[in-house]
Design a protein around this motif. Structure first.
Motif, PDB file in Angstrom:
ATOM      1  N   PHE A   1       5.677   7.767  -3.048  1.00 53.12           N
ATOM      2  CA  PHE A   1       5.909   6.512  -2.338  1.00 53.12           C
ATOM      3  C   PHE A   1       5.550   6.579  -0.860  1.00 53.12           C
ATOM      4  CE2 PHE A   1       8.862   3.480  -0.170  1.00 53.12           C
ATOM      5  CZ  PHE A   1       8.162   2.341  -0.514  1.00 53.12           C
ATOM      6  N   ALA A   2       6.097   7.541  -0.144  1.00 52.42           N
ATOM      7  CA  ALA A   2       5.888   7.592   1.303  1.00 52.42           C
ATOM      8  C   ALA A   2       5.778   9.046   1.743  1.00 52.42           C
ATOM      9  CB  ALA A   2       7.035   6.908   2.030  1.00 52.42           C
ATOM     10  N   PRO A   3       4.857   9.364   2.649  1.00 48.53           N
ATOM     11  CA  PRO A   3       4.578  10.760   2.985  1.00 48.53           C
ATOM     12  C   PRO A   3       5.709  11.492   3.681  1.00 48.53           C
ATOM     13  CG  PRO A   3       3.318   9.270   4.382  1.00 48.53           C
ATOM     14  CD  PRO A   3       3.926   8.433   3.310  1.00 48.53           C
ATOM     15  N   ASN A   4       6.608  10.781   4.368  1.00 47.80           N
ATOM     16  CA  ASN A   4       7.721  11.458   5.044  1.00 47.80           C
ATOM     17  C   ASN A   4       8.960  11.570   4.177  1.00 47.80           C
ATOM     18  OD1 ASN A   4       6.175  11.651   7.328  1.00 47.80           O
ATOM     19  ND2 ASN A   4       7.117   9.923   8.368  1.00 47.80           N
TER      20      ASN A   4
ATOM     21  N   SER B   1      12.379  10.269   5.404  1.00 46.54           N
ATOM     22  CA  SER B   1      12.385   9.018   6.153  1.00 46.54           C
ATOM     23  C   SER B   1      11.183   8.177   5.762  1.00 46.54           C
ATOM     24  CB  SER B   1      12.349   9.298   7.667  1.00 46.54           C
ATOM     25  OG  SER B   1      11.152   9.982   8.016  1.00 46.54           O
ATOM     26  N   LEU B   2      11.239   6.913   6.145  1.00 46.22           N
ATOM     27  CA  LEU B   2      10.134   5.989   5.926  1.00 46.22           C
ATOM     28  C   LEU B   2       9.493   5.632   7.259  1.00 46.22           C
ATOM     29  CD1 LEU B   2      11.805   3.471   3.429  1.00 46.22           C
ATOM     30  CD2 LEU B   2      10.461   5.520   2.865  1.00 46.22           C
TER      31      LEU B   2
ATOM     32  N   ARG C   1       0.779  -1.217   0.000  1.00 45.33           N
ATOM     33  CA  ARG C   1       0.000   0.000   0.000  1.00 45.33           C
ATOM     34  C   ARG C   1       0.818   1.278   0.000  1.00 45.33           C
ATOM     35  NH1 ARG C   1      -3.243  -0.765   5.227  1.00 45.33           N
ATOM     36  NH2 ARG C   1      -3.914   1.348   4.730  1.00 45.33           N
ATOM     37  N   SER C   2       2.094   1.231   0.370  1.00 46.46           N
ATOM     38  CA  SER C   2       2.848   2.467   0.510  1.00 46.46           C
ATOM     39  C   SER C   2       3.052   3.179  -0.808  1.00 46.46           C
ATOM     40  CB  SER C   2       4.209   2.185   1.149  1.00 46.46           C
ATOM     41  OG  SER C   2       4.951   1.294   0.371  1.00 46.46           O
ATOM     42  N   ALA C   3       3.036   2.467  -1.922  1.00 46.14           N
ATOM     43  CA  ALA C   3       3.220   3.116  -3.217  1.00 46.14           C
ATOM     44  C   ALA C   3       2.112   4.095  -3.515  1.00 46.14           C
ATOM     45  CB  ALA C   3       3.280   2.062  -4.327  1.00 46.14           C
ATOM     46  N   ALA C   4       0.965   3.898  -2.891  1.00 44.20           N
ATOM     47  CA  ALA C   4      -0.143   4.831  -3.066  1.00 44.20           C
ATOM     48  C   ALA C   4      -0.142   5.908  -2.002  1.00 44.20           C
ATOM     49  CB  ALA C   4      -1.474   4.067  -3.035  1.00 44.20           C
ATOM     50  N   GLY C   5       0.871   5.917  -1.149  1.00 47.36           N
ATOM     51  CA  GLY C   5       0.977   6.940  -0.117  1.00 47.36           C
ATOM     52  C   GLY C   5       0.036   6.720   1.040  1.00 47.36           C
ATOM     53  N   SER C   6      -0.473   5.500   1.248  1.00 49.82           N
ATOM     54  CA  SER C   6      -1.496   5.295   2.254  1.00 49.82           C
ATOM     55  C   SER C   6      -0.949   4.916   3.616  1.00 49.82           C
ATOM     56  CB  SER C   6      -2.467   4.213   1.787  1.00 49.82           C
ATOM     57  OG  SER C   6      -1.775   3.006   1.578  1.00 49.82           O
ATOM     58  N   VAL C   7       0.365   4.657   3.722  1.00 49.53           N
ATOM     59  CA  VAL C   7       0.934   4.417   5.036  1.00 49.53           C
ATOM     60  C   VAL C   7       1.330   5.760   5.627  1.00 49.53           C
ATOM     61  CG1 VAL C   7       2.801   3.311   6.304  1.00 49.53           C
ATOM     62  CG2 VAL C   7       1.721   2.135   4.401  1.00 49.53           C
ATOM     63  N   ALA C   8       0.626   6.200   6.610  1.00 51.38           N
ATOM     64  CA  ALA C   8       0.826   7.534   7.164  1.00 51.38           C
ATOM     65  C   ALA C   8       2.127   7.607   7.940  1.00 51.38           C
ATOM     66  CB  ALA C   8      -0.337   7.903   8.072  1.00 51.38           C
ATOM     67  N   GLY C   9       2.663   8.831   8.070  1.00 52.64           N
ATOM     68  CA  GLY C   9       3.848   9.044   8.896  1.00 52.64           C
ATOM     69  C   GLY C   9       3.464   8.985  10.350  1.00 52.64           C
ATOM     70  N   ALA C  10       3.341   7.769  10.871  1.00 57.66           N
ATOM     71  CA  ALA C  10       2.711   7.549  12.159  1.00 57.66           C
ATOM     72  C   ALA C  10       3.390   8.323  13.283  1.00 57.66           C
ATOM     73  CB  ALA C  10       2.722   6.055  12.484  1.00 57.66           C
ATOM     74  N   LEU C  11       4.689   8.498  13.226  1.00 62.64           N
ATOM     75  CA  LEU C  11       5.382   9.194  14.302  1.00 62.64           C
ATOM     76  C   LEU C  11       5.624  10.665  13.986  1.00 62.64           C
ATOM     77  CD1 LEU C  11       7.978   6.508  15.416  1.00 62.64           C
ATOM     78  CD2 LEU C  11       5.612   6.849  16.132  1.00 62.64           C
TER      79      LEU C  11
ATOM     80  N   GLN D   1       9.255  -2.891  18.195  1.00 61.77           N
ATOM     81  CA  GLN D   1       9.076  -4.046  17.329  1.00 61.77           C
ATOM     82  C   GLN D   1       7.951  -3.823  16.330  1.00 61.77           C
ATOM     83  OE1 GLN D   1       7.898  -7.566  19.446  1.00 61.77           O
ATOM     84  NE2 GLN D   1       6.201  -6.551  20.504  1.00 61.77           N
ATOM     85  N   ASP D   2       7.194  -2.732  16.515  1.00 61.31           N
ATOM     86  CA  ASP D   2       6.013  -2.481  15.687  1.00 61.31           C
ATOM     87  C   ASP D   2       6.249  -1.469  14.571  1.00 61.31           C
ATOM     88  OD1 ASP D   2       4.401  -4.207  17.258  1.00 61.31           O
ATOM     89  OD2 ASP D   2       4.224  -2.615  18.762  1.00 61.31           O
ATOM     90  N   VAL D   3       7.008  -0.406  14.844  1.00 62.74           N
ATOM     91  CA  VAL D   3       7.185   0.670  13.870  1.00 62.74           C
ATOM     92  C   VAL D   3       8.644   1.110  13.842  1.00 62.74           C
ATOM     93  CG1 VAL D   3       6.515   2.994  13.155  1.00 62.74           C
ATOM     94  CG2 VAL D   3       4.832   1.504  14.240  1.00 62.74           C
ATOM     95  N   LEU D   4       9.207   1.217  12.645  1.00 63.20           N
ATOM     96  CA  LEU D   4      10.555   1.737  12.455  1.00 63.20           C
ATOM     97  C   LEU D   4      10.491   2.961  11.554  1.00 63.20           C
ATOM     98  CD1 LEU D   4      12.399  -1.637  11.744  1.00 63.20           C
ATOM     99  CD2 LEU D   4      12.453  -0.328  13.877  1.00 63.20           C
ATOM    100  N   THR D   5      11.389   3.919  11.781  1.00 63.25           N
ATOM    101  CA  THR D   5      11.392   5.152  10.986  1.00 63.25           C
ATOM    102  C   THR D   5      12.795   5.441  10.458  1.00 63.25           C
ATOM    103  OG1 THR D   5      11.685   6.461  13.012  1.00 63.25           O
ATOM    104  CG2 THR D   5       9.439   6.183  12.208  1.00 63.25           C
TER     105      THR D   5
END
Length: 305
Positions: free
Chosen positions: A103-106, A46-47, A11-21, A74-78
Motif C-alpha cells: 500500500f505505502a512505502p513507509n 506511517s503514511l 495510486r498509493s495502492a500500487a506503491g507509487s506515492v513516495a515517502g516524500a519526507l 497544508q501540502d503533505v501530512l505524515t
C-alpha cells in the motif's frame, strides 16, 4: 513532487506515492495495563498523504491558524499508523493488521514491531477489524497471498463486511477508491470461512464491546475494552487525526466516505471520552494513546497513557 488527494487515493495502492519526507516510524510501543489485560500500541509505520486528502472540504481561512498551531503543512501530512495488540489469558488479539507491503512505502512494519514484543503471526488468536481500508486490512496476507495469521479467528462488523464484499461497491465507490474496493474484496474472500460478524453493542469477546462509528466507512466500528472501572476506546479512524478532528470536529473531512455521518460519530465519541475521562487509542494519533479534553471551542488531544 506535488501530491493531490486524487493521486494518493488512486495510486498509493500500487506503491507509487513516495515517502516524500523519508520519515522512519517509531517502534517503541505505548503500553496500558488493566488488570489481567495488557495493551500495546505498536507501529505499522506511517503514511505520506497530500494535505488535501483531509483538508479539501474545509474553510481555508479558518483552517490556516489550526495548521499554524500544530505546525502542519497544508501540502503533505505524515500520520503514524498504530495497531493495537491486546493480550489477556491465552488470547492474543490484533485490532487491524496494518498495510502489508503493497500500500505505502513507509508502512508495513507491523511484523517487526510485534517481533520486538516476542509475538509471532502464529501467536495471534484473534483479529478484529475496525474497517477495511487498505492501511488496516492489507497486512492480512503473506507473500504467497495466504492469510498471514494462520491460527487466528477473524471478526468484523456485519455492515462493513457487507459493503466491501458487495460486487456493486467497486463501481459505486468512485474511480479514485475503486482499488480500495478490489483489494478489500480479494482479501476478505480469503478469510470468509473463518470470520464472524458483530453489530453495535455486541460483546465480541470478554471485556471488548463493539461501538458503531459509521461515516469514515459505511460500517466502521470502534471497540471499547473494559476491565472493571477502567476502559479504553480503540477508535480506528473514527477520529482520524490530532488536529482538525479535535479542534473542529464539525468540519467535513475529505478522508471520510460519508462526511455528515462521520461528523456525528466524531462529536459523540469526543464527548463520551472527554466526559468519562476515557483513554483513547487512535490509529493515526501521535503515540497512539491519549485523552480527550474539552476546550472552549472544541476538543484537544492529550497524548500519553
Amino acid at each position: 513532487m506535488t501530491l493531490t488527494r486524487r493521486d494518493f487515493i488512486s495510486r498509493s495502492a500500487a506503491g507509487s506515492v513516495a515517502g516524500a519526507l523519508g520519515l522512519l516510524p517509531s517502534l517503541a510501543p505505548a503500553q496500558i495495563a488493566m488488570g489481567d489485560m495488557q495493551i500495546d500500541v505498536v507501529s505499522d509505520g506511517s503514511l505520506t498523504l497530500p494535505g488535501g486528502f483531509i483538508f479539501d472540504p474545509m474553510p481555508k481561512d479558518a483552517l490556516a491558524p489550526i495548521l499554524e498551531k500544530y505546525q502542519l503543512s497544508q501540502d503533505v501530512l505524515t500520520p503514524q499508523c498504530n495497531v493495537t495488540l491486546l493480550r489477556m489469558g491465552d488470547r492474543v488479539v490484533l485490532f487491524d493488521v496494518g498495510s502489508g507491503p503493497d500500500f505505502a512505502p513507509n508502512a508495513g512494519t507491523l511484523l517487526t514491531s510485534l517481533e520486538g514484543l516476542g509475538v509471532t503471526p502464529e501467536d495471534v488468536t484473534d483479529v478484529v477489524f475496525t474497517h477495511a481500508h487498505p492501511d488496516h486490512l492489507w497486512g492480512l496476507l503473506d507473500d504467497f497471498d495466504d492469510p498471514l495469521f494462520t491460527n487466528a479467528q477473524y471478526m468484523i462488523g456485519q455492515a462493513e463486511w457487507d459493503y466491501w464484499t458487495n460486487p456493486n461497491t467497486v463501481s459505486e465507490i468512485g474511480d479514485a477508491r475503486a482499488s480500495f474496493a478490489v483489494g478489500a474484496a480479494r482479501r476478505l474472500a480469503m478469510i470468509e470461512d473463518s470470520v464472524t460478524f458483530f453489530k453495535d453493542g455486541d460483546e465480541v469477546m470478554p471485556g471488548v464491546a463493539a461501538r458503531a462509528s459509521f461515516g469514515h466507512t459505511p460500517g466502521h466500528m470502534a471497540l471499547e475494552v473494559r476491565n472493571g472501572s477502567e476502559a479504553v476506546m480503540i477508535l480506528g479512524d473514527s477520529i482520524g487525526n490530532h488536529h482538525v478532528a479535535f479542534e473542529r470536529p464539525e468540519w467535513a473531512s475529505g478522508s471520510d466516505q460519508d462526511a455528515e455521518t462521520a461528523i456525528k460519530t466524531r462529536l459523540s465519541l469526543l464527548n463520551q471520552a472527554a466526559t468519562d475521562k476515557m483513554r483513547v487509542i487512535g490509529y493515526h494519533l501521535p503515540g497512539g494513546v491519549g485523552y480527550v479534553d474539552k476546550t472552549a471551542s472544541g476538543y484537544s488531544f492529550v497524548a500519553g497513557g
